[in-house]
Design a protein around this motif. Sequence first.
Motif, PDB file in Angstrom:
ATOM      1  N   THR A  12       0.790  -1.147  -0.042  1.00  0.00           N
ATOM      2  CA  THR A  12       0.003  -0.100  -0.014  1.00  0.00           C
ATOM      3  C   THR A  12       0.828   1.229  -0.020  1.00  0.00           C
ATOM      4  OG1 THR A  12      -0.125  -0.204   2.368  1.00  0.00           O
ATOM      5  CG2 THR A  12      -1.910  -1.194   1.168  1.00  0.00           C
ATOM      6  N   SER A  13       1.459   1.686   1.266  1.00  0.00           N
ATOM      7  CA  SER A  13       2.146   2.974   1.310  1.00  0.00           C
ATOM      8  C   SER A  13       3.319   2.717   0.401  1.00  0.00           C
ATOM      9  CB  SER A  13       2.471   3.301   2.724  1.00  0.00           C
ATOM     10  OG  SER A  13       1.207   3.491   3.504  1.00  0.00           O
ATOM     11  N   SER A  14       4.200   1.916   0.481  1.00  0.00           N
ATOM     12  CA  SER A  14       5.174   1.741  -0.217  1.00  0.00           C
ATOM     13  C   SER A  14       5.262   1.730  -1.579  1.00  0.00           C
ATOM     14  CB  SER A  14       6.173   0.583   0.508  1.00  0.00           C
ATOM     15  OG  SER A  14       5.459  -0.597   0.009  1.00  0.00           O
ATOM     16  N   GLY A  15       3.796   0.834  -2.045  1.00  0.00           N
ATOM     17  CA  GLY A  15       3.692   0.704  -3.299  1.00  0.00           C
ATOM     18  C   GLY A  15       3.407   2.011  -4.200  1.00  0.00           C
ATOM     19  N   ALA A  16       2.777   2.862  -3.548  1.00  0.00           N
ATOM     20  CA  ALA A  16       2.204   4.109  -4.203  1.00  0.00           C
ATOM     21  C   ALA A  16       3.281   5.361  -4.044  1.00  0.00           C
ATOM     22  CB  ALA A  16       1.178   4.832  -3.732  1.00  0.00           C
ATOM     23  N   GLY A  17       3.624   5.985  -5.311  1.00  0.00           N
ATOM     24  CA  GLY A  17       4.450   7.338  -5.514  1.00  0.00           C
ATOM     25  C   GLY A  17       4.137   8.184  -4.255  1.00  0.00           C
ATOM     26  N   LYS A  18       5.314   8.493  -3.896  1.00  0.00           N
ATOM     27  CA  LYS A  18       5.225   9.570  -2.588  1.00  0.00           C
ATOM     28  C   LYS A  18       4.514  10.847  -3.060  1.00  0.00           C
ATOM     29  CE  LYS A  18       8.412  11.582   0.895  1.00  0.00           C
ATOM     30  NZ  LYS A  18       9.703  11.837   1.364  1.00  0.00           N
ATOM     31  N   GLY A  19       3.738  11.245  -2.164  1.00  0.00           N
ATOM     32  CA  GLY A  19       3.002  12.399  -2.211  1.00  0.00           C
ATOM     33  C   GLY A  19       1.725  12.256  -3.327  1.00  0.00           C
ATOM     34  N   SER A  20       1.517  10.870  -4.041  1.00  0.00           N
ATOM     35  CA  SER A  20       0.561  10.906  -4.695  1.00  0.00           C
ATOM     36  C   SER A  20      -0.883  10.705  -4.097  1.00  0.00           C
ATOM     37  CB  SER A  20       0.650   9.340  -5.476  1.00  0.00           C
ATOM     38  OG  SER A  20       0.430   8.218  -4.710  1.00  0.00           O
ATOM     39  N   GLY A  21      -2.030  10.580  -4.666  1.00  0.00           N
ATOM     40  CA  GLY A  21      -3.229  10.703  -3.964  1.00  0.00           C
ATOM     41  C   GLY A  21      -3.449   9.591  -3.145  1.00  0.00           C
ATOM     42  N   GLN A  22      -3.007   8.323  -3.870  1.00  0.00           N
ATOM     43  CA  GLN A  22      -3.016   7.093  -3.340  1.00  0.00           C
ATOM     44  C   GLN A  22      -2.207   7.017  -1.872  1.00  0.00           C
ATOM     45  OE1 GLN A  22      -5.474   4.267  -4.361  1.00  0.00           O
ATOM     46  NE2 GLN A  22      -5.016   3.817  -2.353  1.00  0.00           N
ATOM     47  N   ASP A  23      -1.239   7.424  -2.102  1.00  0.00           N
ATOM     48  CA  ASP A  23      -0.312   7.406  -0.861  1.00  0.00           C
ATOM     49  C   ASP A  23      -0.741   8.235   0.005  1.00  0.00           C
ATOM     50  OD1 ASP A  23       2.520   6.824   0.153  1.00  0.00           O
ATOM     51  OD2 ASP A  23       2.847   8.771   0.211  1.00  0.00           O
ATOM     52  N   VAL A  24      -1.311   9.369  -0.041  1.00  0.00           N
ATOM     53  CA  VAL A  24      -1.970  10.289   1.041  1.00  0.00           C
ATOM     54  C   VAL A  24      -3.076   9.528   1.448  1.00  0.00           C
ATOM     55  CG1 VAL A  24      -3.163  12.457   1.297  1.00  0.00           C
ATOM     56  CG2 VAL A  24      -1.125  12.491  -0.073  1.00  0.00           C
ATOM     57  N   LEU A  25      -4.019   9.008   0.728  1.00  0.00           N
ATOM     58  CA  LEU A  25      -5.039   8.023   1.469  1.00  0.00           C
ATOM     59  C   LEU A  25      -4.582   6.906   2.222  1.00  0.00           C
ATOM     60  CD1 LEU A  25      -7.475   7.554  -1.736  1.00  0.00           C
ATOM     61  CD2 LEU A  25      -8.064   8.571   0.618  1.00  0.00           C
ATOM     62  N   ASP A  26      -3.593   6.145   1.929  1.00  0.00           N
ATOM     63  CA  ASP A  26      -3.184   5.043   2.685  1.00  0.00           C
ATOM     64  C   ASP A  26      -2.430   5.508   3.912  1.00  0.00           C
ATOM     65  OD1 ASP A  26      -4.029   3.222   0.770  1.00  0.00           O
ATOM     66  OD2 ASP A  26      -2.049   2.928  -0.140  1.00  0.00           O
ATOM     67  N   ARG A  27      -1.349   6.337   3.529  1.00  0.00           N
ATOM     68  CA  ARG A  27      -0.821   6.916   4.929  1.00  0.00           C
ATOM     69  C   ARG A  27      -1.886   7.628   6.046  1.00  0.00           C
ATOM     70  NH1 ARG A  27       4.511   9.526   2.808  1.00  0.00           N
ATOM     71  NH2 ARG A  27       4.796  10.053   4.955  1.00  0.00           N
ATOM     72  N   GLY A  28      -2.686   8.346   5.408  1.00  0.00           N
ATOM     73  CA  GLY A  28      -3.685   9.116   6.249  1.00  0.00           C
ATOM     74  C   GLY A  28      -4.574   8.122   6.925  1.00  0.00           C
ATOM     75  N   PHE A  29      -4.980   7.036   6.315  1.00  0.00           N
ATOM     76  CA  PHE A  29      -5.758   6.136   6.691  1.00  0.00           C
ATOM     77  C   PHE A  29      -5.205   5.377   7.989  1.00  0.00           C
ATOM     78  CE2 PHE A  29      -7.515   1.743   6.947  1.00  0.00           C
ATOM     79  CZ  PHE A  29      -8.898   2.143   7.265  1.00  0.00           C
ATOM     80  N   GLU A  30      -3.815   4.910   7.738  1.00  0.00           N
ATOM     81  CA  GLU A  30      -2.977   4.152   8.676  1.00  0.00           C
ATOM     82  C   GLU A  30      -2.977   5.054   9.998  1.00  0.00           C
ATOM     83  OE1 GLU A  30       0.394   3.350   6.373  1.00  0.00           O
ATOM     84  OE2 GLU A  30      -0.648   1.654   5.170  1.00  0.00           O
ATOM     85  N   ALA A  31      -2.473   6.430   9.811  1.00  0.00           N
ATOM     86  CA  ALA A  31      -2.421   7.365  10.857  1.00  0.00           C
ATOM     87  C   ALA A  31      -3.641   7.486  11.822  1.00  0.00           C
ATOM     88  CB  ALA A  31      -1.850   8.664  10.438  1.00  0.00           C
ATOM     89  N   ALA A  32      -4.899   7.797  10.958  1.00  0.00           N
ATOM     90  CA  ALA A  32      -6.123   7.900  11.617  1.00  0.00           C
ATOM     91  C   ALA A  32      -6.465   6.609  12.394  1.00  0.00           C
ATOM     92  CB  ALA A  32      -7.067   8.145  10.652  1.00  0.00           C
ATOM     93  N   LEU A  33      -6.348   5.343  12.037  1.00  0.00           N
ATOM     94  CA  LEU A  33      -6.575   4.257  12.764  1.00  0.00           C
ATOM     95  C   LEU A  33      -5.697   4.083  13.946  1.00  0.00           C
ATOM     96  CD1 LEU A  33      -6.822   1.129  10.262  1.00  0.00           C
ATOM     97  CD2 LEU A  33      -8.366   2.310  11.577  1.00  0.00           C
ATOM     98  N   LYS A  34      -4.568   4.458  13.892  1.00  0.00           N
ATOM     99  CA  LYS A  34      -3.371   4.570  15.075  1.00  0.00           C
ATOM    100  C   LYS A  34      -3.865   5.604  16.072  1.00  0.00           C
ATOM    101  CE  LYS A  34       1.420   5.193  16.280  1.00  0.00           C
ATOM    102  NZ  LYS A  34       2.661   5.538  15.836  1.00  0.00           N
ATOM    103  N   LEU A  35      -4.413   6.706  15.556  1.00  0.00           N
ATOM    104  CA  LEU A  35      -5.044   7.681  16.675  1.00  0.00           C
ATOM    105  C   LEU A  35      -6.299   7.021  17.151  1.00  0.00           C
ATOM    106  CD1 LEU A  35      -4.051  11.122  14.577  1.00  0.00           C
ATOM    107  CD2 LEU A  35      -3.011  10.127  16.611  1.00  0.00           C
ATOM    108  N   ALA A  36      -7.074   6.632  16.338  1.00  0.00           N
ATOM    109  CA  ALA A  36      -8.426   6.212  16.894  1.00  0.00           C
ATOM    110  C   ALA A  36      -8.589   5.036  17.776  1.00  0.00           C
ATOM    111  CB  ALA A  36      -9.237   5.961  15.535  1.00  0.00           C
ATOM    112  N   ALA A  37      -7.337   4.268  17.820  1.00  0.00           N
ATOM    113  CA  ALA A  37      -7.157   3.119  18.852  1.00  0.00           C
ATOM    114  C   ALA A  37      -7.207   3.594  20.151  1.00  0.00           C
ATOM    115  CB  ALA A  37      -5.866   2.803  18.374  1.00  0.00           C
ATOM    116  N   THR A  38      -6.851   4.896  20.391  1.00  0.00           N
ATOM    117  CA  THR A  38      -7.115   5.541  21.959  1.00  0.00           C
ATOM    118  C   THR A  38      -8.065   6.833  21.866  1.00  0.00           C
ATOM    119  OG1 THR A  38      -5.071   7.118  21.292  1.00  0.00           O
ATOM    120  CG2 THR A  38      -4.730   4.857  22.312  1.00  0.00           C
TER     121      THR A  38
END
Length: 247
Positions: A12-38
């Motif tokens: 996911t994150s590593s497969g998309a180009g850095k800064g691409s829309g897909q990369d932003v979606l994946d990294r943003g979602f992963e970050a949101a999940l981490k925050l939402a755990a607490t």
Amino acid sequence: MEAAATGTEMGTSSGAGKGSGQDVLDRGFEAALKLAATRPWNSLSLRDIAEEAGLPLSSFQGVADRDGLALHADTYFDRAMSAETVDEDDLARERLFDVIMLRYEAMEPHREGLLSLYRALDRSAALRLQRLPARRASAEWAFISAGLDGSGQVPMGIKAIGLAWVLARAEDAWRRETDPGFAKTMSALDKGLRQAEQRMQRMGAFGLVRKRSKGSTASDQGGAHADVTASNAPDETPAAEAGAASA
């Protein structure tokens, strides 16, 4: 069955180009999940998520807000269903079971964050409605991952609606899961697939039989390929149930 990979392991994150829309979606979602755990999902700001993801806030402009990240969940975890090959000699129901369980295994490390997200979805009729196309897309990808997108006589759209209902029921079970062996989830998924099999065989939708051997007939295969149209199906259809379950 080994746990399915997620994140960079799923490409996911590593497969998309850095800064691409897909990369932003994946990294943003992963970050949101981490925050939402607490924290409650609805307490997250997009700035919080961007900082956790190590991205400038501006990178989300025109790509996704918090709700957009919530709706990315299905696509993100759908990728796990194609992470492994399937045995084409298995029954179609067994192949679907295996690929769908890969999805729930991939979700497990993110359980707390996902439960926070699902609680937010429970409180938002608008988001649940917006999620319906994604749930149908999940069902279609399950068929594709299982190598079943070319089987049966009923259009993929009809098959996907029936399987979307199964996914909804299995997801409910996963949310209540307490067994590390996924007992509730597997039981709900198996039951749902068997019910779908019984109904959709009438329309030749799933192709839930082994490949025909030479000389075999449709009757030998239990009538799974009978040419029955949707208009001849019983009143209690998966389509109606899928709409009720997902609304």
